[in-house]
Write an enzyme that holds these catalytic residues in place. Structure first.
Site, PDB file in Angstrom:
ATOM      1  N   LYS A 297      -6.723  58.409  49.932  1.00 34.39           N
ATOM      2  CA  LYS A 297      -5.348  58.895  50.085  1.00 34.39           C
ATOM      3  C   LYS A 297      -4.643  58.519  48.797  1.00 34.39           C
ATOM      4  O   LYS A 297      -4.450  57.331  48.520  1.00 34.39           O
ATOM      5  CB  LYS A 297      -4.694  58.218  51.288  1.00 34.39           C
ATOM      6  N   GLU A 301       2.753  59.332  50.217  1.00 34.52           N
ATOM      7  CA  GLU A 301       3.529  58.303  50.913  1.00 34.52           C
ATOM      8  C   GLU A 301       3.480  56.961  50.186  1.00 34.52           C
ATOM      9  O   GLU A 301       3.269  55.919  50.796  1.00 34.52           O
ATOM     10  CB  GLU A 301       3.049  58.158  52.359  1.00 34.52           C
ATOM     11  N   ASP A 375       2.226  67.211  59.828  1.00 36.10           N
ATOM     12  CA  ASP A 375       1.672  65.906  60.162  1.00 36.10           C
ATOM     13  C   ASP A 375       1.367  65.739  61.643  1.00 36.10           C
ATOM     14  O   ASP A 375       2.130  65.091  62.354  1.00 36.10           O
ATOM     15  CB  ASP A 375       2.659  64.812  59.719  1.00 36.10           C
ATOM     16  N   GLU A 397      -9.084  67.447  59.223  1.00 37.58           N
ATOM     17  CA  GLU A 397      -8.783  66.126  59.793  1.00 37.58           C
ATOM     18  C   GLU A 397      -7.900  66.326  61.016  1.00 37.58           C
ATOM     19  O   GLU A 397      -6.800  66.862  60.919  1.00 37.58           O
ATOM     20  CB  GLU A 397      -8.059  65.270  58.743  1.00 37.58           C
ATOM     21  N   GLU A 403      -0.431  59.582  67.941  1.00 38.45           N
ATOM     22  CA  GLU A 403       0.764  59.167  67.212  1.00 38.45           C
ATOM     23  C   GLU A 403       2.009  59.929  67.663  1.00 38.45           C
ATOM     24  O   GLU A 403       3.060  59.337  67.873  1.00 38.45           O
ATOM     25  CB  GLU A 403       0.535  59.366  65.706  1.00 38.45           C
ATOM     26  N   TRP A 552      12.283  62.485  55.637  1.00 38.84           N
ATOM     27  CA  TRP A 552      12.056  61.429  56.625  1.00 38.84           C
ATOM     28  C   TRP A 552      13.252  61.328  57.575  1.00 38.84           C
ATOM     29  O   TRP A 552      13.573  60.269  58.087  1.00 38.84           O
ATOM     30  CB  TRP A 552      11.772  60.082  55.930  1.00 38.84           C
TER      31      TRP A 552
END
Ligand code: GCW
Length: 708
Positions: A297, A301, A375, A397, A403, A552
């Site tokens: 990664k 982020e 996401d 993925e 989550e 965000w």
């Protein structure tokens, strides 16, 4: 099986004692997963199976074949309630199971490297694999036939993708990022000396699905995993997994040359940095000779990456590929990237950054793409990268851990979510160019193929916290093996193997599972809402509008205003739709033809606009939020109906979690409708009643929830 009956209870006692897991029913706590191997209650069936299970013949052995034979022995002995020897040479004997990697079945051109073939003749069953791993998967496939009470029939199984992997987001300190089932499975402080027996059961569970790789640490990686100390710990895990055909992989911290190696830079074009990685990879292979590869990664982020030095993702990945050159391993480079640009649309970021690099990656590199562009939302359109990088192997993925799907308290069966992505048509080579065909390599002739799932297993005794979340691990593995399986078929298998054979109860549970994801979406993010705002990703906070970066916040995604709701991604807005093929674009760019589940992903829709359901947007939203929350009551009722057919402890556990889910579904509903009502300025439509609390009260409850 009726668990309330004393007789059944005693039988279970005996079976569990035999099962090799050393449990008694009082502690039948879900540990055995779908490999519970409870005695088959139907005596006629048992007898029929027993005719071909007098012995297990293993003419040639290897660590993997030994695992296969032992699993067959453990499983069959428990399922059939009799002892079954493993012998090396069956001679002329019939009536047993021959596990082999030679002979006509094993050499059949119909078999892929890890494929298997089960054939029967004269009460003898041959389980043949082209490789040892193939024979292992064949052994589990045979066990599955018995566990699901199917007649033993000839069958061939070949995996659709080569690398079928779990990604653990597990940290050095034993915590798990987005893990809801306790701590990490890996007890780093005990390793390498003490090897928890649980690691083997983890490997068995994965092998039973055909999973052949596992990334043991978080993609937000600690450089410590690259130290000799940790490599030895990881090697101890690799030793346990190897006999089950599973390779270990590690996530890497891209700035490790600096932080660990003491170099001045981690620039991928710097010769010293390249040497550092080459030496590190060499050290890894000296410690773990069959190491699988590295997962990265980078520039995502806040993680370091090649862009810190003005280099591209391809520069970074290719440097690692060069270090990997002498070995079999691969470099898996994640495409989960988005910048803190207030004018950008996060939806477009991965496509913008990666498609220009198509053709520039080394052949050892696979780019790993999340199923959707944002996401792991409860529902997302497929990522527009699929179909748009024909020269770069793209793996998918998925996130198994919940989550955004209610952690470990909400019952959400994820196979329909996985399938929705896999079955989506990219139209890249005309109709039928599904994401599944991109991922399995058939569309672009990828040399390497990969399906990864972010694991939901932790230290919880039942592995996944929510007992029903085991089905998500199971479903991921089965789909990684064969993406053509239906959600229903997978659910049926899992229920039969794990919960009950009672037909009515099984039907009810399967039905409940199949509806669960849509129910969740209805009370959580209906009609294409999304909520990847910062923080815990659980509490409803649609009002959240302050953060260090706009993407965000919650308001960035839903864009509620006095006119309407939703993110305009058509040509009049961010034009993210242009990243899809015209066939897809044409359908989605018109709010009249855009499927309702994706509507607010692509359109800012006026509150009063009439939708295809005949209701206005506002009324439709309310209908979804209310019926979604009400449907959790239906789930509770359905679950109550199956009480006598499933293990009592498990039944109680799920009932309690459904009660939490019910309370939380109303919480979500109330938060959304009260907040959106401020903009829509309309009453809650009949027959729904307005929430019993005020918006301020919900906000207060969320604030309390978020207190540390
Ligand atoms: O969904 C987000 C999660 C992060 C995660 C990140 C990623 C591992 O909230 O916790 O980090 O995705 O996939 O990299």
């Amino acid at each position: 099986m009726n668990y309330n009956r004393i007789g059944g209870y005693i039988t279970i006692c005996l079976v569990l004692a035999l099962s090799g897991f050393g449990q008694t029913p009082a502690t039948d706590d879900g540990y055995r997963l779908w490999l519970n191997y409870d005695l088959i209650q139907d005596a006629a069936k048992r007898q029929a199976y027993t005719r071909s299970a007098q012995f297990i013949a293993l003419p040639k052995t290897s660590p993997v074949l030994k695992s296969a034979a032992e699993e067959l022995q453990t499983g069959l002995q428990s399922l059939l309630g009799k002892s079954i020897p493993i012998i090396t040479n069956a001679g002329n004997r019939t009536g047993g199971i021959v596990l082999t990697t030679s002979g006509p079945a094993a050499n059949s051109p119909a078999l892929a490297k890890e494929g298997y073939r089960i054939t029967t003749s004269n009460n003898t069953i041959t389980v043949a694999g082209q490789s040892d791993a193939g024979a292992l998967y064949g052994a589990f496939a045979l066990l599955r036939q018995l566990q699901t009470l199917q007649p033993i029939a000839a069958q061939t199984g070949n995996p659709n993708v080569q690398l079928r992997m779990l990604n653990h987001w597990d940290n050095v300190d034993g915590s798990v990022e987005r893990g809801y089932a306790g701590q990490s499975l890996w007890k780093w402080y005990e390793l390498p000396e003490r090897v928890d027996p649980r690691y083997r059961d983890y490997a068995r569970a994965n092998a039973s699905l055909g999973i052949n790789g596992t990334v043991v640490n978080n993609v937000n990686a600690s450089a410590r995993f690259m130290t000799a100390e940790y490599l030895h710990k990881v090697a101890a895990l690799a030793d346990v997994f190897r006999p089950y055909g599973i390779k270990v992989y590690l996530s890497v911290y891209f700035a490790a040359p600096k932080t660990l190696g003491g170099l001045k830079t981690s620039d991928p074009l710097d010769p010293q940095v390249r040497r550092w990685w080459a030496d590190k990879v060499k050290e890894i292979y000296q410690t773990i000779p069959d190491f699988g590869g590295l997962l990265v990664k980078a520039n995502s982020e806040g993680e370091p990456g090649p862009q810190d030095y003005g280099r591209t993702h391809a520069d970074g990945a290719n440097m690692l590929a060069e270090a990997m050159k002498p070995y079999d391993g691969v470099i898996i480079w994640r495409a989960f990237v988005y910048k803190a640009d207030p004018n950008a649309d996060r939806f477009k970021a991965a496509h913008e950054e990666f498609t220009p690099l198509d053709g520039q990656f080394d052949k050892k590199v696979i780019v790993q793409v999340k199923n959707g562009p944002i996401d792991f939302q409860p529902r997302e359109p497929f990522s527009p990268l699929f179909g748009n990088m024909p020269k770069t192997p793209l793996g998918v993925e998925f996130q198994i851990t919940q989550e955004y799907l209610g952690f470990a308290t909400h019952l959400v069966y994820e196979a329909p979510l996985f399938k929705e992505c896999l079955d989506a048509d990219t139209y890249v080579n005309g109709k039928g160019s599904t994401v599944a065909r991109v991922v399995d390599g058939s569309l672009h002739n990828y040399a390497r193929t990969l399906m990864a799932g972010v694991a939901n297993a932790g230290s919880a005794r039942n592995w996944t916290g929510h007992p029903m979340a085991q089905a998500n691990w199971y479903a991921f593995g089965r789909l990684a093996w064969d993406h053509s399986l239906s959600s229903e078929a997978i659910a049926r298998e899992w229920v039969a193997m794990t919960l009950t054979h009672e037909p009515q109860a099984a039907n009810r549970i399967v039905n409940l599972m199949l509806k669960s994801r849509d129910i969740y979406v209805d009370y959580n993010t209906p009609i294409g809402l999304s909520r990847p705002w910062s923080g815990v990703h659980f509490a409803p906070e649609p009002w959240q509008n302050r953060s260090s970066r706009p993407d965000w916040t919650a308001v960035y995604y839903h864009r509620a205003d006095s006119i309407g709701l939703g993110f305009d991604r058509t040509a009049t807005g961010s034009n993210a739709l242009a990243q899809y093929r015209p066939e897809v674009c044409r359908q989605w760019e018109d709010p009249k033809t855009c499927p309702l589940p994706y509507l607010l992903w692509f359109h800012h829709v006026p509150w009063t606009r009439k939708l295809s359901t005949g209701r206005s947007l506002w009324d439709e939203l309310c209908t979804r939020f209310y019926t979604g929350a009400d449907s959790v009551r239906w789930m509770q009722q359905e679950w109550a109906q199956v009480k006598s057919a499933v293990n009592p402890a498990l039944h109680d556990d799920v009932s309690a979690r459904l009660a939490t889910q019910q309370r939380e579904a109303i919480w979500w509903r109330d938060a959304w409708v009260l907040y959106l009502q401020e903009y829509a300025k309309q009453p809650i439509p009949a027959p729904f009643k307005k929430p019993e609390r005020t918006l301020d009260e919900v906000k207060q409850s969320v604030n309390t929830y978020l207190l540390r």
